[in-house]
Design an enzyme around this catalytic site. Sequence first.
Site, short mmCIF file in Angstrom:
data_model
loop_
_atom_site.label_atom_id
_atom_site.label_comp_id
_atom_site.label_asym_id
_atom_site.label_seq_id
_atom_site.Cartn_x
_atom_site.Cartn_y
_atom_site.Cartn_z
N CYS A 156 82.75 65.57 66.86
CA CYS A 156 83.60 66.74 66.60
C CYS A 156 82.85 68.00 66.18
O CYS A 156 83.48 69.02 65.95
CB CYS A 156 84.68 66.41 65.57
N ASP A 157 81.54 67.96 66.12
CA ASP A 157 80.79 69.19 65.79
C ASP A 157 79.49 69.18 66.59
O ASP A 157 78.42 69.51 66.06
CB ASP A 157 80.52 69.26 64.29
#
Length: 211
Positions: A156-157
Amino acid sequence: MTSFSEGWDSEARLVQGRWVERRPRRPEIAGQLHTEVSLMSWPAPQLPLPVPVPAVARAEPLVAWHDLVPGDSLTTPDAAQARSLAGFLRALHTADPVEAVRRGTPSARQVREQRATMTAEFDSRVLPLLPAERREPATALLAEVAALPADTLVHCDLGPEHVLTRDGELTGVIDFGDVHIGDPAIDLAWALNDTPPAFAAALTAAYPADP
């Protein structure tokens, strides 16, 4: 100790050239770091690239340590690195989401609730600021966001600062503070849209990604 560049979530220092010491900058980040401590020892052996596996060094205030993942941020992405990253993402995205949640990863239900809260805030605070002709497509976009899948363990990053390389080869992936059960497309966003065409094409072929 040597301090790393300033991070948004945690203070990080290199200790004796071998370990990374991390301290949350804000109270809510302690929960994310505890999630990493509970989770990361499980997928790490299944992944083809090294990842941080933190352990609690002190409970209060929270301090966690993990072995240094060597390498520097990816600056010149090429096709071979794309294939390596694709292998990493395939392994991460096929990890058992039920086991991930059991180990503390935010669940699909929690993620959907967070999305609903976020889209409601955008609807009430942002949409009224838009020109009238933009509000209908913006509303449709928010509905799409709320309906995104939540069925896969995701980083997610994922961006070039969290993909490490040395001598042209990928050496690891770091910063799993936002890990959760979500939409695997989030981990392809940078890799397909902000990289050289050869990198994006190689990753698409090796992952493979559907439209």
